[in-house]
Motif scaffolding. Structure first.
Motif, PDB file in Angstrom:
ATOM      1  N   TRP A 105     -12.766 -11.994  -2.704  1.00 43.57           N
ATOM      2  CA  TRP A 105     -11.452 -11.629  -3.463  1.00 43.57           C
ATOM      3  C   TRP A 105     -11.508 -10.205  -4.349  1.00 43.57           C
ATOM      4  O   TRP A 105     -10.476  -9.476  -4.339  1.00 43.57           O
ATOM      5  CB  TRP A 105     -10.968 -12.571  -4.632  1.00 43.57           C
ATOM      6  CG  TRP A 105     -10.245 -12.284  -5.409  1.00 43.57           C
ATOM      7  CD1 TRP A 105      -9.887 -11.799  -6.524  1.00 43.57           C
ATOM      8  CD2 TRP A 105      -8.493 -12.559  -4.812  1.00 43.57           C
ATOM      9  NE1 TRP A 105      -8.500 -11.667  -7.029  1.00 43.57           N
ATOM     10  CE2 TRP A 105      -7.630 -11.847  -5.688  1.00 43.57           C
ATOM     11  CE3 TRP A 105      -8.102 -12.587  -3.804  1.00 43.57           C
ATOM     12  CZ2 TRP A 105      -6.364 -12.019  -5.898  1.00 43.57           C
ATOM     13  CZ3 TRP A 105      -6.668 -13.083  -3.639  1.00 43.57           C
ATOM     14  CH2 TRP A 105      -5.774 -12.425  -4.639  1.00 43.57           C
ATOM     15  N   ASP A 106     -12.689  -9.852  -5.021  1.00 41.67           N
ATOM     16  CA  ASP A 106     -12.673  -8.676  -5.845  1.00 41.67           C
ATOM     17  C   ASP A 106     -12.342  -7.473  -4.696  1.00 41.67           C
ATOM     18  O   ASP A 106     -11.560  -6.605  -5.200  1.00 41.67           O
ATOM     19  CB  ASP A 106     -13.977  -8.400  -6.480  1.00 41.67           C
ATOM     20  CG  ASP A 106     -14.177  -9.414  -7.325  1.00 41.67           C
ATOM     21  OD1 ASP A 106     -13.213  -9.876  -8.116  1.00 41.67           O
ATOM     22  OD2 ASP A 106     -15.490  -9.575  -8.060  1.00 41.67           O
ATOM     23  N   THR A 107     -13.008  -7.463  -3.550  1.00 40.88           N
ATOM     24  CA  THR A 107     -12.798  -5.941  -2.686  1.00 40.88           C
ATOM     25  C   THR A 107     -11.386  -6.323  -2.050  1.00 40.88           C
ATOM     26  O   THR A 107     -10.739  -5.125  -2.155  1.00 40.88           O
ATOM     27  CB  THR A 107     -13.724  -6.147  -1.432  1.00 40.88           C
ATOM     28  OG1 THR A 107     -15.162  -6.303  -2.344  1.00 40.88           O
ATOM     29  CG2 THR A 107     -13.694  -5.075  -0.554  1.00 40.88           C
ATOM     30  N   ALA A 108     -10.801  -7.300  -1.716  1.00 41.94           N
ATOM     31  CA  ALA A 108      -9.511  -7.476  -1.601  1.00 41.94           C
ATOM     32  C   ALA A 108      -8.435  -6.963  -2.390  1.00 41.94           C
ATOM     33  O   ALA A 108      -7.459  -6.373  -2.111  1.00 41.94           O
ATOM     34  CB  ALA A 108      -9.043  -8.778  -1.029  1.00 41.94           C
ATOM     35  N   GLN A 109      -8.747  -7.477  -3.578  1.00 40.76           N
ATOM     36  CA  GLN A 109      -7.889  -6.955  -4.848  1.00 40.76           C
ATOM     37  C   GLN A 109      -7.883  -5.279  -4.837  1.00 40.76           C
ATOM     38  O   GLN A 109      -6.702  -4.821  -5.051  1.00 40.76           O
ATOM     39  CB  GLN A 109      -8.475  -7.601  -6.000  1.00 40.76           C
ATOM     40  CG  GLN A 109      -7.742  -7.399  -7.333  1.00 40.76           C
ATOM     41  CD  GLN A 109      -6.186  -8.216  -7.365  1.00 40.76           C
ATOM     42  OE1 GLN A 109      -5.863  -8.947  -6.448  1.00 40.76           O
ATOM     43  NE2 GLN A 109      -5.406  -8.016  -8.530  1.00 40.76           N
ATOM     44  N   GLU A 110      -9.075  -4.699  -4.439  1.00 43.36           N
ATOM     45  CA  GLU A 110      -9.332  -3.304  -4.529  1.00 43.36           C
ATOM     46  C   GLU A 110      -8.424  -2.651  -3.511  1.00 43.36           C
ATOM     47  O   GLU A 110      -7.777  -1.548  -3.708  1.00 43.36           O
ATOM     48  CB  GLU A 110     -10.696  -3.190  -4.761  1.00 43.36           C
ATOM     49  CG  GLU A 110     -10.986  -1.626  -5.130  1.00 43.36           C
ATOM     50  CD  GLU A 110     -12.531  -1.296  -5.151  1.00 43.36           C
ATOM     51  OE1 GLU A 110     -12.893  -0.210  -4.671  1.00 43.36           O
ATOM     52  OE2 GLU A 110     -13.265  -1.998  -5.675  1.00 43.36           O
ATOM     53  N   ILE A 111      -8.666  -3.019  -2.317  1.00 41.01           N
ATOM     54  CA  ILE A 111      -8.310  -2.248  -1.200  1.00 41.01           C
ATOM     55  C   ILE A 111      -7.140  -2.741  -0.393  1.00 41.01           C
ATOM     56  O   ILE A 111      -6.826  -2.116   0.530  1.00 41.01           O
ATOM     57  CB  ILE A 111      -9.663  -1.777  -0.197  1.00 41.01           C
ATOM     58  CG1 ILE A 111     -10.167  -3.206   0.515  1.00 41.01           C
ATOM     59  CG2 ILE A 111     -10.945  -1.131  -1.004  1.00 41.01           C
ATOM     60  CD1 ILE A 111     -11.139  -3.047   1.259  1.00 41.01           C
ATOM     61  N   GLY A 112      -6.847  -4.094  -0.677  1.00 39.85           N
ATOM     62  CA  GLY A 112      -5.846  -4.752   0.059  1.00 39.85           C
ATOM     63  C   GLY A 112      -4.578  -4.294  -0.384  1.00 39.85           C
ATOM     64  O   GLY A 112      -4.465  -3.308  -1.649  1.00 39.85           O
ATOM     65  N   SER A 113      -3.512  -4.712   0.075  1.00 42.77           N
ATOM     66  CA  SER A 113      -2.065  -4.449  -0.514  1.00 42.77           C
ATOM     67  C   SER A 113      -1.505  -5.810  -0.812  1.00 42.77           C
ATOM     68  O   SER A 113      -1.966  -6.681  -0.516  1.00 42.77           O
ATOM     69  CB  SER A 113      -1.109  -3.954   0.747  1.00 42.77           C
ATOM     70  OG  SER A 113      -1.224  -4.669   1.726  1.00 42.77           O
ATOM     71  N   ASP A 114      -0.438  -5.571  -1.710  1.00 45.35           N
ATOM     72  CA  ASP A 114       0.342  -6.871  -2.323  1.00 45.35           C
ATOM     73  C   ASP A 114       0.906  -7.600  -1.350  1.00 45.35           C
ATOM     74  O   ASP A 114       1.499  -7.126  -0.418  1.00 45.35           O
ATOM     75  CB  ASP A 114       1.099  -6.336  -3.257  1.00 45.35           C
ATOM     76  CG  ASP A 114       0.730  -5.903  -4.645  1.00 45.35           C
ATOM     77  OD1 ASP A 114      -0.316  -6.353  -4.733  1.00 45.35           O
ATOM     78  OD2 ASP A 114       1.297  -5.025  -5.180  1.00 45.35           O
ATOM     79  N   ALA A 115       0.918  -8.953  -1.378  1.00 41.74           N
ATOM     80  CA  ALA A 115       1.838  -9.640  -0.429  1.00 41.74           C
ATOM     81  C   ALA A 115       2.458 -10.744  -1.395  1.00 41.74           C
ATOM     82  O   ALA A 115       2.283 -10.670  -2.603  1.00 41.74           O
ATOM     83  CB  ALA A 115       0.679 -10.650   0.505  1.00 41.74           C
ATOM     84  N   SER A 116       3.298 -11.531  -0.618  1.00 43.83           N
ATOM     85  CA  SER A 116       4.160 -12.386  -1.723  1.00 43.83           C
ATOM     86  C   SER A 116       3.227 -13.260  -2.409  1.00 43.83           C
ATOM     87  O   SER A 116       2.070 -13.799  -2.112  1.00 43.83           O
ATOM     88  CB  SER A 116       5.146 -13.123  -0.942  1.00 43.83           C
ATOM     89  OG  SER A 116       4.773 -14.207  -0.056  1.00 43.83           O
ATOM     90  N   GLY A 117       3.619 -13.579  -3.714  1.00 41.76           N
ATOM     91  CA  GLY A 117       3.212 -14.833  -4.587  1.00 41.76           C
ATOM     92  C   GLY A 117       1.689 -14.183  -5.124  1.00 41.76           C
ATOM     93  O   GLY A 117       0.931 -15.428  -5.582  1.00 41.76           O
TER      94      GLY A 117
END
Length: 107
Positions: A67-79
């Motif tokens: 999650w921490d990496t997804a939070q840092e390098i991912g993009s926003d999705a709904s909800g």
């Protein structure tokens, strides 16, 4: 030993070498040649997120989408979810994700 919870962000719980883990599985959707898109719900942020990539009728690869990496390098999705694209070398940009080949080692 494993169990399947009745509901919530955890898809299954497993005991690996004496430690208990909560897992959330996310199926990768094709996102172009050799790439897959994963949507990781915010509710799964305290679980080990297994990204599952189907590569054949009964073959798949798994990647640890923390999650921490997804939070840092991912993009926003709904909800509050995070969207991450992973290529066939298990990379998102410069980040190398950990491919899970077996569960003989604790996550």
């Amino acid at each position: 030993m494993s169990e399947i919870p009745e509901s919530g962000p955890v898809h299954f719980r497993a005991t690996i070498k004496g430690a208990r883990y909560d897992f959330h599985a996310v199926l990768g959707a094709p996102a172009g040649e050799g790439r897959w898109r994963f949507i990781i719900p915010a509710a799964a942020q305290h679980a080990f997120v297994l990204g599952i990539i189907a590569v054949g009728p009964t073959q798949f690869r798994m990647v640890d989408l923390d999650w921490d990496t997804a939070q840092e390098i991912g993009s926003d999705a709904s909800g509050g979810a995070r969207q991450v694209e992973v290529d066939s070398s298990m990379r998102t940009g410069k980040h190398q994700w950990h491919e899970i080949e077996d569960f003989t080692v604790r996550p």
